[in-house]
Design a protein around this motif. Structure first.
Motif, short mmCIF file in Angstrom:
data_model
loop_
_atom_site.label_atom_id
_atom_site.label_comp_id
_atom_site.label_asym_id
_atom_site.label_seq_id
_atom_site.Cartn_x
_atom_site.Cartn_y
_atom_site.Cartn_z
N GLU A 501 0.97 -1.02 -0.06
CA GLU A 501 0.06 -0.20 -0.02
C GLU A 501 1.12 1.30 -0.01
N PRO A 502 0.54 2.32 -0.82
CA PRO A 502 1.31 3.29 -0.73
C PRO A 502 1.24 4.26 0.50
N ALA A 503 2.39 4.92 0.79
CA ALA A 503 2.36 5.81 2.02
C ALA A 503 2.41 7.22 1.40
N TYR A 504 1.67 8.00 2.04
CA TYR A 504 1.99 9.43 1.54
C TYR A 504 2.26 10.58 2.45
N PHE A 505 2.90 11.32 2.45
CA PHE A 505 3.40 12.46 3.30
C PHE A 505 2.85 13.75 2.82
N PHE A 506 2.42 14.27 3.99
CA PHE A 506 1.69 15.55 3.56
C PHE A 506 2.10 16.73 4.49
N MET A 507 2.27 17.93 4.15
CA MET A 507 2.64 19.18 5.02
C MET A 507 1.65 20.19 4.73
N ALA A 508 1.48 20.99 5.74
CA ALA A 508 0.79 22.00 5.93
C ALA A 508 1.42 23.25 6.76
N TYR A 509 0.54 24.53 6.88
CA TYR A 509 1.16 25.82 7.52
C TYR A 509 0.27 26.40 8.23
N ALA A 510 0.55 27.12 9.37
CA ALA A 510 -0.29 27.69 10.07
C ALA A 510 0.42 28.95 10.74
N ASP A 511 -0.51 29.74 11.69
CA ASP A 511 0.09 30.85 12.51
C ASP A 511 0.53 30.37 13.76
N ASP A 512 -0.14 29.46 14.18
CA ASP A 512 0.22 28.98 15.62
C ASP A 512 0.12 27.55 15.91
N GLN A 513 0.40 26.84 16.99
CA GLN A 513 0.37 25.34 17.32
C GLN A 513 -1.14 24.86 17.23
N ALA A 514 -1.97 25.80 17.20
CA ALA A 514 -3.44 25.30 17.34
C ALA A 514 -3.85 25.28 15.76
N GLY A 515 -3.01 25.65 14.79
CA GLY A 515 -3.53 25.62 13.32
C GLY A 515 -4.35 26.57 12.96
N THR A 516 -4.34 27.79 13.46
CA THR A 516 -4.86 28.91 13.21
C THR A 516 -4.19 29.49 11.98
N GLY A 517 -5.23 29.95 10.88
CA GLY A 517 -4.74 30.50 9.64
C GLY A 517 -4.06 29.20 8.85
N PHE A 518 -4.92 28.09 8.89
CA PHE A 518 -4.35 26.96 8.27
C PHE A 518 -4.25 27.04 6.84
N SER A 519 -3.05 26.46 6.10
CA SER A 519 -3.05 26.83 4.67
C SER A 519 -2.21 25.70 4.00
N LEU A 520 -2.63 25.18 2.99
CA LEU A 520 -1.88 23.80 2.31
C LEU A 520 -0.60 24.43 1.40
N THR A 521 -0.49 26.07 1.40
CA THR A 521 0.30 26.70 0.69
C THR A 521 1.33 27.26 1.73
N ASP A 522 2.63 27.09 1.33
CA ASP A 522 3.59 28.04 2.37
C ASP A 522 3.53 29.20 1.79
N THR A 523 3.23 30.00 2.76
CA THR A 523 3.10 31.54 2.43
C THR A 523 3.85 32.21 3.90
N SER A 524 5.07 31.72 4.09
CA SER A 524 5.96 32.05 5.42
C SER A 524 5.33 32.17 6.57
N LYS A 525 4.24 31.14 6.72
CA LYS A 525 3.82 30.97 8.20
C LYS A 525 4.60 30.53 9.20
N ARG A 526 4.49 30.64 10.39
CA ARG A 526 5.46 30.26 11.31
C ARG A 526 5.55 28.82 11.87
N TYR A 527 4.31 28.18 11.80
CA TYR A 527 4.24 26.82 12.08
C TYR A 527 4.16 25.85 10.82
N MET A 528 4.83 24.84 10.89
CA MET A 528 4.69 23.87 9.95
C MET A 528 3.93 22.65 10.31
N GLY A 529 3.04 21.86 9.60
CA GLY A 529 2.83 20.93 10.27
C GLY A 529 2.84 19.81 9.16
#
Length: 860
Positions: A501-529
Motif C-alpha cells: 500500500e502506498p504511504a503519503y507524506f503531507f505538509m501544511a502551514y499555520a500561524d500558531d500551534q493550534a492550526g490558526t490560519g491553516f493553509s496547504l500553501t507555504d506563505t511564510s507562516k511560522r508553524y509547519m505541520g
C-alpha cells in the motif's frame, strides 16, 4: 489573442505618425472589424481618448495584420466627444470609394478584365485570379456611380464575385490591391454539412420580414419612350404556374398579387405598381431584362436573418444554423455569410449577417437530428490531459503532488469517466492520484487510462523525478542519546510490490500551534505541520498534523544540564529555569550557547540561523567602512542612490533576456536572446534583437550592434552568438559596417564624416521612401532633402489633361510648369507638366495611347 498593433500612417502613406497599441502606444477599445461579402471589403471602428486632433485625422491610413491577414484602410470619419474619439475607416484607396463614373456604353462584347481597366485606367487594382476570363458581354450604364459601385455592377453582370486582397510592406505602407474574380458562389467554403445549433457559442438567430416595399407589377420606359409593349414573356415556377407575365407595357407578378392584394378581393386589379425611372435602354429585350430583375427583388417580402454569437466561419461561407430554443417547430436556416463583425482584441465574432438564405424544413424529427449530431460528435477522438498541483520534480524526498485528469472530446470536457492509475505493478481506480516524493527513486513513470462505458477511450502518462543535494558528509561525534521514543509498527513499502500500500507524506502551514490560519500553501507562516498515512487525499483538518515552530533554531543539545564531552562547535540550548555556571561561563535559562573548546559562549548570529522576515537593514545599522568585500553578488539590485565620486572599475555588463518568438512583417523567427550594454576602458557597445542575415532566412542569426570607441560611433551586424566584450575589443574591423565621426574633408575643412560599406539611407519628413500615387498606380514620388522626385510611366486611353499624382502642399512652394517626356524618337510628343499649389501634378494635353515615362524634379 496576441496584442494588435495598428500603424497610423500619414495621408500620403509616406511614414508612420503613431501606433494604436494597448501595450506600447495609443490605448484603444471596442475595435470592431466588419467584413463584407461584396468585394471582401472591410470597415474598422474603434474608440480612444485623446486631447490631440492633429495626429490621427481623416485621410490617415490604418495598417495592421489580424489573423495573418494584412489590412490597409482610410480613416473616413472622426467624432470627438470630450476626451473620447471615435473613428471609422474603410478599406481600398480613396479613388475607388469616392471617384464618380458617368454613363458608358460599349460598342462590342468585352471581357471583365477589359471593363475593369476602362473604369480603373490608373491601375489601382491588380487582377489576380479570374474565373470568368473566357466570358465577354456587351454592357452599358446610365447615370452616375462611384467606381466601387460600378465595379460591383460589372461583377453582377458577369455573374461573378470580387475579392479585394490587400498586400502591405514591412513599414506598413500599401504594396498593392489585388482583385480576385470568382464565379458567383465560389468565394468561401461550403460548411452546410456541419450545422451550428443555438447554445454554447451561437446565442440566437434573429428573424425579421416586412412588405413595406413590396410590389406586384412594374413599369419602365427606355430611350425615346420605348416600352415592352408587344413582347410576350412568361416565367413559371417549378409547378408550371406563372410567376412573372408581360401585360402590354407592364410586367406583373400574379402570385404576389394573390398573396398580397392591393385593395381586396373585390378589386379587379389588386396589383401594387412600382413605376421605375426612365432608362437609356434601346431594345425591348434589354428593357424587359431590367424590369424582370427589379420585379424579382420587389415581389417578395424582405426576410432577413442575423445571428448573434461566435461562429467559425468567414464571409462567403455557406452554413446551416438551427435554433430549437427560441422557435417551435425548430428553425433551420441555410445561408451565406454576407457580413461579419469581430472584436480584434479578443478575436471573437460578435455578429453575423446572412444572405442567399433559405429556410429548410427537416424531414427528420428534431430528436433524430440531434442524435445524428451526437453520432458525429462521437466520431471525434478523446484526449486526456494531466495537471499537478506541485509539479513533477521533488528534492531530497520531500513533498507530494496531486495529479488531476481532464478528459476532453474536442473542446468539450467529458464528465462521468473513471480513471485507472498504474505505477509499476500497483493499480488503483481513483478520480485523482497523489504521488509522495519518498516513493520516487530517481524517476518514476505513472500511466493512467480513462474509462467511459467500460471502454478505455484515452491514455496518458507522466514522469516524476526525485533529486538530492548530494552525498552526506562524514559522521560527526555522537552526542548524548536522548530519551527513547515510542517505536512504531513497520510500515508498508509503498507503491513497489503487488500487494503493498502506498504511504503519503503531507505538509501544511499555520500561524500558531493550534492550526490558526491553516493553509496547504507555504506563505511564510511560522508553524509547519506534517503527517503521513495511506490515504492519498490530504487532510484539511489542523488536528491531523504535528506542528513545529519554524522560528526556533534547533540546537545540537536541548537539555537542562551541561552536555558531557561536547565537540567543538556544538550548540546547547539550556532548558533549565535558573542561571548556572559551567566552565566559568554563565548560562541563562532559555538561551543558546556555542562550545569553543574550553568554555561555552553565547551563540552568535551565523548564516545558518539568521532569519530576517519583512525587515530591512538600513544605513543607521552600518558604520562607515564596516563593509569590505572582494566580490559582491546580488540577484536583483533595484537602485543605488549615492555620490559615487571617482569610480575605477574593470567592466560593466548589463543584459536583459528575451524568449524566442517571431516577426510578422517581415516574417521570420528568432531564438532566445539577450540585449544589453557592455562598458570598459575600450569603449561602450550596445546590441539589439536578432534580425535576418538575408531576406530568405527563416531563423534570424544576426544582431545589430552600436559601439562608441576611438572617437567615433560604429554600426555593424554580427553573428548572434558573438561575445560583446570580444566584439568591442576585436570584432569591429568587419568590412560591413558604418561609422560617424567628426573630422576633416579632403580640403581640410571641418566635417561630420559618415562612412558606410553600402548605401546611406536617410529617413524623415524631408527624406522619404518611394510612395505610390493615390491617383495613378504607375506613378511614385519621394523627397530627398529639398528636392521632390516624381517617377512616372503612364499611358492614357483618351486625350486630355491627366492628373497623375498629388503630393503634400508642404513640398510645393508655388505653381510650376515642368516637362513630361514621351517615349518617342524625338521630343515632338513631349508635354508640359503643371504643378499646382495644392500639390496636384498634371500632364497637359496627353495624347491617347502614348506612353509617357521619366522623372520630374523640383525644389521647394
Amino acid at each position: 489573442m496576441d496584442n494588435i498593433r495598428i500603424a497610423v500612417r500619414d495621408s500620403t502613406d509616406s511614414y508612420n505618425v503613431a501606433f494604436f497599441d494597448n501595450e506600447a502606444g495609443i490605448k484603444f477599445k471596442t475595435p470592431n472589424l466588419t467584413k463584407f461579402l461584396a468585394g471582401s471589403a472591410s470597415m474598422l471602428s474603434l474608440s480612444f481618448n485623446s486631447k490631440d486632433i492633429d495626429t490621427v485625422k481623416t485621410g490617415c491610413k490604418l495598417s495592421f495584420v489580424y489573423k495573418n491577414k494584412p489590412y490597409w484602410l482610410n480613416i473616413m470619419d472622426i467624432q470627438k466627444n470630450g476626451f473620447k474619439m471615435d473613428l471609422i475607416a474603410y478599406s481600398l484607396v480613396l479613388e475607388i470609394n469616392n471617384e464618380q463614373k458617368g454613363s458608358y456604353k460599349s460598342d462590342k462584347a468585352q471581357s471583365i478584365a477589359k471593363y475593369v481597366r476602362i473604369f480603373d485606367p490608373e491601375n489601382s487594382l491588380t487582377i489576380g485570379i479570374n474565373e470568368v476570363a473566357d466570358k465577354s458581354i456587351k454592357l452599358e450604364w446610365t447615370g452616375t456611380n462611384t467606381l466601387l459601385d460600378r465595379l460591383y455592377s460589372i461583377a453582377n453582370r458577369f455573374d461573378a464575385e470580387f475579392e479585394f486582397v490587400t498586400e502591405t510592406n514591412s513599414d506598413y505602407s500599401l504594396r498593392r490591391h489585388v482583385l480576385n474574380i470568382y464565379r458567383k458562389g465560389n468565394l468561401g467554403k461550403d460548411l452546410t454539412g456541419q450545422p451550428v445549433r443555438v447554445g454554447k457559442d451561437l446565442k440566437v438567430i434573429n428573424y425579421s420580414d416586412n412588405i413595406k416595399e413590396l410590389y406586384s407589377a412594374v413599369h419602365a420606359t427606355g430611350k425615346d419612350g420605348l416600352t415592352i409593349a408587344g413582347l410576350t414573356k412568361t416565367v413559371n415556377d417549378d409547378a408550371g404556374k406563372p410567376l412573372y407575365v408581360t401585360d402590354g407595357a407592364y410586367l406583373r407578378a400574379p402570385q404576389t398579387r394573390n398573396r398580397f392584394p392591393s385593395v381586396g378581393r373585390n378589386s379587379t386589379d389588386n396589383y401594387l405598381l412600382l413605376d421605375l425611372d426612365s432608362t437609356e435602354y434601346e431594345t425591348k429585350e434589354a428593357l424587359y431584362g431590367y424590369m424582370l430583375a427589379e420585379l424579382k427583388k420587389a415581389s417578395v417580402p424582405k426576410v432577413s436573418y442575423t445571428a448573434e454569437g461566435s461562429m467559425d466561419g468567414e464571409v462567403g461561407d455557406k452554413m446551416t444554423l438551427i435554433d430549437d430554443l427560441h422557435y417551435d417547430p425548430p428553425l433551420y436556416v441555410q445561408g451565406r455569410i454576407s457580413e461579419m463583425t469581430e472584436d480584434i482584441i479578443t478575436g471573437r465574432v460578435t455578429e453575423t449577417t446572412f444572405t442567399n438564405y433559405e429556410r429548410k424544413y427537416s424531414q427528420l424529427s428534431d430528436d433524430l437530428l440531434k442524435r445524428v449530431e451526437e453520432l458525429a460528435k462521437e466520431a471525434m477522438p478523446y484526449t486526456l490531459e494531466l495537471s499537478t498541483n506541485n509539479g513533477t520534480a521533488f528534492k531530497n524526498g520531500l513533498g507530494s503532488s496531486l495529479i488531476t485528469p481532464t478528459l476532453k472530446r474536442g473542446t468539450e470536457v467529458i464528465s462521468g469517466a473513471s480513471f485507472v492509475w498504474h505505477v509499476g505493478a500497483d493499480t488503483q481506480t481513483v478520480p485523482t492520484y497523489s504521488v509522495a516524493a519518498e516513493t520516487v527513486k530517481d524517476t518514476q513513470v505513472l500511466s493512467v487510462e480513462a474509462i467511459v462505458g467500460g471502454q478505455v477511450v484515452a491514455t496518458s502518462e507522466i514522469t516524476f523525478t526525485n533529486v538530492s543535494d548530494g552525498q552526506a558528509g562524514s559522521q560527526g561525534p555522537a552526542g548524548p542519546i536522548g530519551p527513547q521514543g515510542i517505536k512504531g509498527d513497520q510500515g508498508p513499502k509503498g507503491l513497489i510490490g503487488p500487494k503493498g500500500e502506498p504511504a503519503y507524506f503531507f505538509m501544511a502551514y499555520a500561524d500558531d500551534q493550534a492550526g490558526t490560519g491553516f493553509s496547504l500553501t507555504d506563505t511564510s507562516k511560522r508553524y509547519m505541520g506534517y503527517y503521513s498515512n495511506n490515504n492519498p487525499t490530504q487532510s484539511a483538518s489542523a488536528s491531523s498534523y504535528k506542528w513545529v515552530d519554524r522560528s526556533n533554531v534547533v540546537a545540537t543539545f536541548m537539555q537542562s544540564t551541561a552536555p558531557a564531552n561536547p565537540p567543538e562547535g556544538a550548540r546547547w540550548k539550556y532548558t533549565g529555569t535558573s542561571t548556572i555556571t559551567v566552565n566559568d561561563s554563565t548560562i541563562k535559562a532559555g538561551e543558546q550557547y556555542l562550545f569553543i573548546g574550553a568554555r561555552w559562549v553565547k551563540d552568535v548570529i551565523t548564516s545558518d540561523n539568521l532569519q530576517i522576515k519583512d525587515q530591512f537593514i538600513n544605513g543607521a545599522m552600518i558604520k562607515n567602512g564596516a563593509v569590505t568585500v572582494d566580490k559582491l553578488f546580488v540577484d536583483t539590485l533595484s537602485a543605488v542612490t549615492s555620490d559615487l565620486g571617482s569610480v575605477t572599475a574593470g567592466n560593466l555588463l548589463l543584459q536583459r533576456s528575451f524568449k524566442a518568438g517571431s516577426s510578422v512583417i517581415p516574417a521570420y523567427k528568432y531564438p532566445d536572446y539577450k540585449t544589453g550594454l557592455f562598458v570598459d576602458n575600450h569603449g561602450l557597445l550596445v546590441n539589439g534583437m536578432p534580425v535576418q542575415k538575408t531576406s530568405s532566412e527563416t531563423m534570424a542569426s544576426d544582431m545589430p550592434i552600436v559601439a562608441m570607441t576611438a572617437g567615433e560611433v560604429r554600426f555593424s551586424r554580427v553573428d548572434i552568438t558573438e561575445n560583446l566584450e570580444r566584439l568591442l575589443h576585436e570584432g569591429l574591423s568587419d568590412p560591413d559596417f558604418g561609422s560617424i565621426k567628426f573630422g576633416r574633408d579632403s580640403d581640410g575643412r571641418n566635417a561630420l564624416v559618415i562612412q558606410v560599406n553600402g548605401q546611406v539611407y536617410l529617413k524623415g519628413q524631408n527624406y522619404t521612401d518611394w510612395s505610390v500615387s493615390t491617383v495613378n498606380r504607375n506613378v511614385r514620388w519621394k523627397v530627398q532633402g529639398n528636392l521632390v522626385i516624381v517617377d512616372y510611366d503612364v499611358t492614357f486611353p483618351t486625350y486630355g489633361t491627366k492628373h497623375i499624382v498629388t503630393v503634400p502642399t508642404k513640398y510645393v512652394s508655388k505653381d510650376l510648369m515642368l516637362d513630361a517626356s514621351a517615349w518617342y524618337v524625338n521630343n515632338t510628343k513631349d508635354k508640359k507638366a503643371q504643378l499646382n499649389a495644392d500639390g496636384g501634378l498634371h500632364i497637359i494635353g496627353a495624347e491617347a495611347n502614348q506612353r509617357y515615362c521619366g522623372q520630374i524634379v523640383w525644389a521647394y
